[in-house]
Write a protein that holds these residues in place. Structure first.
Motif, short mmCIF file in Angstrom:
data_model
loop_
_atom_site.label_atom_id
_atom_site.label_comp_id
_atom_site.label_asym_id
_atom_site.label_seq_id
_atom_site.Cartn_x
_atom_site.Cartn_y
_atom_site.Cartn_z
N MET A 1 0.82 -1.20 0.00
CA MET A 1 0.00 0.00 0.00
C MET A 1 0.86 1.26 0.00
O MET A 1 0.52 2.25 -0.62
CB MET A 1 -0.95 0.01 1.20
CG MET A 1 -1.89 -1.19 1.23
SD MET A 1 -2.80 -1.41 -0.31
CE MET A 1 -4.08 -0.22 -0.08
N LYS A 2 1.97 1.23 0.67
CA LYS A 2 2.86 2.40 0.69
C LYS A 2 3.67 2.51 -0.60
O LYS A 2 3.96 3.60 -1.05
CB LYS A 2 3.77 2.35 1.90
CG LYS A 2 3.01 2.61 3.19
CD LYS A 2 3.93 2.84 4.35
CE LYS A 2 3.11 3.15 5.59
NZ LYS A 2 3.94 3.39 6.75
N VAL A 3 4.02 1.38 -1.17
CA VAL A 3 4.75 1.40 -2.44
C VAL A 3 3.83 1.87 -3.56
O VAL A 3 4.28 2.53 -4.52
CB VAL A 3 5.35 0.01 -2.75
CG1 VAL A 3 5.96 -0.04 -4.14
CG2 VAL A 3 6.39 -0.36 -1.70
N MET A 4 2.55 1.62 -3.43
CA MET A 4 1.58 2.02 -4.45
C MET A 4 1.58 3.54 -4.65
O MET A 4 1.28 4.02 -5.75
CB MET A 4 0.18 1.55 -4.07
CG MET A 4 -0.86 1.84 -5.13
SD MET A 4 -2.49 1.27 -4.71
CE MET A 4 -2.90 2.28 -3.32
N LEU A 5 1.96 4.30 -3.66
CA LEU A 5 2.00 5.75 -3.79
C LEU A 5 2.97 6.21 -4.87
O LEU A 5 2.85 7.31 -5.40
CB LEU A 5 2.37 6.39 -2.45
CG LEU A 5 1.42 6.12 -1.28
CD1 LEU A 5 2.02 6.66 0.00
CD2 LEU A 5 0.07 6.74 -1.55
N TYR A 6 3.93 5.36 -5.21
CA TYR A 6 4.95 5.71 -6.19
C TYR A 6 4.69 5.10 -7.57
O TYR A 6 5.52 5.23 -8.46
CB TYR A 6 6.33 5.28 -5.68
CG TYR A 6 6.67 5.95 -4.38
CD1 TYR A 6 7.17 7.24 -4.35
CD2 TYR A 6 6.47 5.29 -3.17
CE1 TYR A 6 7.47 7.86 -3.16
CE2 TYR A 6 6.77 5.92 -1.98
CZ TYR A 6 7.26 7.20 -1.97
OH TYR A 6 7.55 7.81 -0.79
N MET A 7 3.55 4.44 -7.75
CA MET A 7 3.25 3.78 -9.02
C MET A 7 3.24 4.75 -10.19
O MET A 7 3.75 4.44 -11.26
CB MET A 7 1.90 3.07 -8.96
CG MET A 7 1.94 1.69 -8.39
SD MET A 7 3.00 0.63 -9.34
CE MET A 7 3.76 -0.23 -8.04
N ASN A 8 2.66 5.93 -9.98
CA ASN A 8 2.58 6.88 -11.10
C ASN A 8 3.96 7.40 -11.50
O ASN A 8 4.15 7.86 -12.62
CB ASN A 8 1.63 8.03 -10.78
CG ASN A 8 2.07 8.82 -9.57
OD1 ASN A 8 2.92 8.38 -8.81
ND2 ASN A 8 1.47 9.97 -9.38
N LYS A 9 4.95 7.34 -10.61
CA LYS A 9 6.30 7.74 -10.96
C LYS A 9 7.06 6.61 -11.64
O LYS A 9 7.96 6.87 -12.43
CB LYS A 9 7.06 8.18 -9.70
CG LYS A 9 6.50 9.45 -9.09
CD LYS A 9 7.28 9.83 -7.86
CE LYS A 9 6.72 11.10 -7.24
NZ LYS A 9 7.47 11.50 -6.06
N LEU A 10 6.69 5.39 -11.34
CA LEU A 10 7.39 4.24 -11.90
C LEU A 10 6.83 3.83 -13.27
O LEU A 10 7.57 3.44 -14.16
CB LEU A 10 7.30 3.04 -10.95
CG LEU A 10 8.09 3.18 -9.66
CD1 LEU A 10 7.75 2.04 -8.72
CD2 LEU A 10 9.57 3.19 -9.94
N PHE A 11 5.52 3.92 -13.41
CA PHE A 11 4.86 3.46 -14.64
C PHE A 11 3.94 4.55 -15.16
O PHE A 11 3.16 5.13 -14.41
CB PHE A 11 4.05 2.18 -14.38
CG PHE A 11 4.87 1.03 -13.89
CD1 PHE A 11 5.63 0.29 -14.78
CD2 PHE A 11 4.90 0.71 -12.55
CE1 PHE A 11 6.40 -0.77 -14.33
CE2 PHE A 11 5.67 -0.34 -12.09
CZ PHE A 11 6.42 -1.09 -12.97
N ASP A 12 4.02 4.79 -16.46
CA ASP A 12 3.12 5.76 -17.08
C ASP A 12 1.69 5.22 -17.05
O ASP A 12 1.45 4.03 -17.22
CB ASP A 12 3.51 6.00 -18.54
CG ASP A 12 4.84 6.72 -18.65
OD1 ASP A 12 5.23 7.40 -17.68
OD2 ASP A 12 5.50 6.58 -19.69
N ASN A 13 0.75 6.11 -16.83
CA ASN A 13 -0.69 5.82 -16.90
C ASN A 13 -1.19 4.83 -15.85
O ASN A 13 -2.27 4.27 -16.02
CB ASN A 13 -1.08 5.34 -18.30
CG ASN A 13 -0.81 6.40 -19.34
OD1 ASN A 13 -0.95 7.59 -19.06
ND2 ASN A 13 -0.38 5.98 -20.51
N ILE A 14 -0.45 4.57 -14.83
CA ILE A 14 -0.98 3.76 -13.73
C ILE A 14 -1.11 4.67 -12.52
O ILE A 14 -0.12 5.17 -11.98
CB ILE A 14 -0.07 2.56 -13.39
CG1 ILE A 14 0.00 1.60 -14.56
CG2 ILE A 14 -0.58 1.85 -12.14
CD1 ILE A 14 0.87 0.40 -14.30
N LYS A 15 -2.36 4.91 -12.16
CA LYS A 15 -2.61 5.81 -11.03
C LYS A 15 -2.62 5.04 -9.72
O LYS A 15 -1.93 5.42 -8.77
CB LYS A 15 -3.95 6.52 -11.25
CG LYS A 15 -4.26 7.57 -10.23
CD LYS A 15 -5.55 8.29 -10.57
CE LYS A 15 -5.85 9.34 -9.54
NZ LYS A 15 -7.11 10.01 -9.82
#
Length: 135
Positions: free
Chosen positions: A101-115
């Motif tokens: 859940m905490k890593v999910m906060l960085y998804m938009n920085k790691l992958f395009d178009n994944i919010k």
């Protein structure tokens, strides 16, 4: 420096005569107290060997920084998406690696178009699986 202390004392004595009030005297007392603490700090800072100790600590901090940068570069080489995020974000991701859940906060920085990601618990309540990606 001592001339400055003498000037403070003379100003204090002259204010006693002029004002006959405790307010300016209290103010000067506070200034003299801070000045005395400053002199004490100077005597502590000028101790022999203190500069050498600080230089050693700076070298240690530099070695830690080099090692940390090496670790982050290794992680970036393993997973190229880490190249797109800052050092602080990467450290946070590595620190919270077990907490999805905490890593999910960085998804938009790691992958395009994944919010965000939708998670679902598996049979074991401690394990989660990604069931949807939301853009």
């Amino acid at each position: 420096m001592y001339a400055l202390i003498i000037r403070f004392i003379l100003v204090k004595l002259s204010l006693e005569v002029v004002f006959q009030s405790d307010e300016p005297l209290k103010f000067l007392h506070d200034i003299l107290k801070v000045f005395y603490e400053f002199l004490s700090a100077i005597s502590e800072v000028t101790q022999p060997g203190l500069a050498y100790t600080f230089r050693q600590h700076n070298q240690t901090v530099n070695q830690i920084q080099v090692s940390l940068n090496g670790l982050l570069d290794t992680k970036r080489n393993v997973f190229c998406r880490f190249l797109f995020i800052t050092k602080n974000d990467l450290l946070e991701i590595l620190k919270e690696g077990k907490n999805q859940m905490k890593v999910m906060l960085y998804m938009n920085k790691l992958f395009d178009n994944i919010k965000t990601l939708d998670f679902s618990y598996l049979d074991d309540a401690r394990k989660m699986a990604i069931i949807a990606m939301i853009s």
